[in-house]
Design a protein around this motif. Structure first.
Motif, PDB file in Angstrom:
ATOM      1  N   CYS A  84      36.519  21.320  48.343  1.00  0.00           N
ATOM      2  CA  CYS A  84      35.934  20.285  47.498  1.00  0.00           C
ATOM      3  C   CYS A  84      36.951  19.897  46.424  1.00  0.00           C
ATOM      4  CB  CYS A  84      34.652  20.818  46.854  1.00  0.00           C
ATOM      5  SG  CYS A  84      33.938  19.716  45.623  1.00  0.00           S
ATOM      6  N   ALA A  85      37.201  18.603  46.268  1.00  0.00           N
ATOM      7  CA  ALA A  85      38.164  18.123  45.277  1.00  0.00           C
ATOM      8  C   ALA A  85      37.663  18.326  43.851  1.00  0.00           C
ATOM      9  CB  ALA A  85      38.475  16.649  45.522  1.00  0.00           C
ATOM     10  N   ALA A  86      36.365  18.492  43.669  1.00  0.00           N
ATOM     11  CA  ALA A  86      35.805  18.668  42.322  1.00  0.00           C
ATOM     12  C   ALA A  86      35.760  20.127  41.903  1.00  0.00           C
ATOM     13  CB  ALA A  86      34.408  18.070  42.255  1.00  0.00           C
ATOM     14  N   ILE A 115      35.311  10.600  41.823  1.00  0.00           N
ATOM     15  CA  ILE A 115      35.805  11.078  40.543  1.00  0.00           C
ATOM     16  C   ILE A 115      37.311  11.337  40.578  1.00  0.00           C
ATOM     17  CG2 ILE A 115      33.593  12.073  39.883  1.00  0.00           C
ATOM     18  CD1 ILE A 115      34.766  14.834  40.619  1.00  0.00           C
ATOM     19  N   ILE A 116      37.926  11.270  41.749  1.00  0.00           N
ATOM     20  CA  ILE A 116      39.374  11.476  41.861  1.00  0.00           C
ATOM     21  C   ILE A 116      40.117  10.149  41.683  1.00  0.00           C
ATOM     22  CG2 ILE A 116      41.273  12.248  43.347  1.00  0.00           C
ATOM     23  CD1 ILE A 116      39.455  14.536  42.324  1.00  0.00           C
ATOM     24  N   CYS A 117      39.820   9.159  42.505  1.00  0.00           N
ATOM     25  CA  CYS A 117      40.545   7.880  42.408  1.00  0.00           C
ATOM     26  C   CYS A 117      39.846   6.887  41.486  1.00  0.00           C
ATOM     27  CB  CYS A 117      40.756   7.270  43.788  1.00  0.00           C
ATOM     28  SG  CYS A 117      39.257   6.640  44.592  1.00  0.00           S
ATOM     29  N   GLY A 118      38.550   7.088  41.242  1.00  0.00           N
ATOM     30  CA  GLY A 118      37.812   6.195  40.351  1.00  0.00           C
ATOM     31  C   GLY A 118      37.438   4.862  40.961  1.00  0.00           C
ATOM     32  N   MET A 119      37.800   4.631  42.220  1.00  0.00           N
ATOM     33  CA  MET A 119      37.517   3.327  42.826  1.00  0.00           C
ATOM     34  C   MET A 119      36.747   3.403  44.135  1.00  0.00           C
ATOM     35  SD  MET A 119      41.132   1.424  42.071  1.00  0.00           S
ATOM     36  CE  MET A 119      42.140   2.740  42.737  1.00  0.00           C
ATOM     37  N   GLY A 120      36.804   4.533  44.815  1.00  0.00           N
ATOM     38  CA  GLY A 120      36.153   4.654  46.115  1.00  0.00           C
ATOM     39  C   GLY A 120      34.669   4.900  46.008  1.00  0.00           C
ATOM     40  N   SER A 121      33.951   4.520  47.047  1.00  0.00           N
ATOM     41  CA  SER A 121      32.529   4.816  47.169  1.00  0.00           C
ATOM     42  C   SER A 121      32.379   6.125  47.920  1.00  0.00           C
ATOM     43  CB  SER A 121      31.807   3.720  47.947  1.00  0.00           C
ATOM     44  OG  SER A 121      31.956   2.483  47.311  1.00  0.00           O
ATOM     45  N   ILE A 122      31.300   6.836  47.643  1.00  0.00           N
ATOM     46  CA  ILE A 122      31.068   8.130  48.275  1.00  0.00           C
ATOM     47  C   ILE A 122      30.126   7.957  49.463  1.00  0.00           C
ATOM     48  CG2 ILE A 122      30.152  10.454  47.921  1.00  0.00           C
ATOM     49  CD1 ILE A 122      32.796   9.815  46.448  1.00  0.00           C
ATOM     50  N   LYS A 123      30.544   8.485  50.590  1.00  0.00           N
ATOM     51  CA  LYS A 123      29.759   8.441  51.830  1.00  0.00           C
ATOM     52  C   LYS A 123      29.634   9.855  52.370  1.00  0.00           C
ATOM     53  CE  LYS A 123      30.173   3.892  51.956  1.00  0.00           C
ATOM     54  NZ  LYS A 123      29.247   3.127  51.223  1.00  0.00           N
TER      55      LYS A 123
END
Length: 137
Positions: A84-86, A115-123
């Motif tokens: 997990c990146a978080a 929360i890493i790139c600030g631009m992507g949507s989570i799927k």
């Protein structure tokens, strides 16, 4: 800290940030006697380093060779893409959340955006692959 920076160095970051993470990963992993990993990252930096930095990197590579190319405090099958990146916890094998832009993976993320790139949507990872065919025909 050694594991954290190993994972940070594996993320798709801007080159200057990734190099900084890799340098810190090398330092922290040498402190805990992960010389095989450190040498692998030093070789990567050496191949891209300007001539003025190569002397310093070569001396660290030689140090890793002298101390033995083994990892004292690292899981031999550690795969940064399965954490997990978080939280840096292991991802579930059933499904996990993933950023559709940078590909960062998360065990469970309550925010709608990455929360890493600030631009992507989570799927959900299991929804990205499409429907799974039934084993019963």
């Amino acid at each position: 800290m050694a594991r954290l920076f190993r994972h940070l160095g594996s993320l798709l970051l801007l080159a200057k940030h990734r190099i900084s993470c890799i340098r810190t990963a090398i330092k922290r992993n040498m402190e805990v006697q992960n010389y095989a990993y450190s040498k692998q990252m030093l070789d990567l930096l050496f191949s891209k380093a300007p001539p003025g930095k190569r002397v310093e990197l070569r001396s660290l590579i030689d140090l890793c060779d002298q101390r033995g190319l083994s990892n004292k405090s690292m899981d031999p099958v550690e795969d940064p893409s399965q954490f997990c990146a978080a939280t840096l916890s292991r991802l579930s094998t059933i499904g996990y959340d993933v950023s559709d832009l940078c590909g960062s993976k998360f065990a469970a993320l309550s925010s709608p955006g990455c929360i890493i790139c600030g631009m992507g949507s989570i799927k959900r990872s299991d929804s990205l692959a499409g429907p799974v065919p039934s084993p019963f025909g």
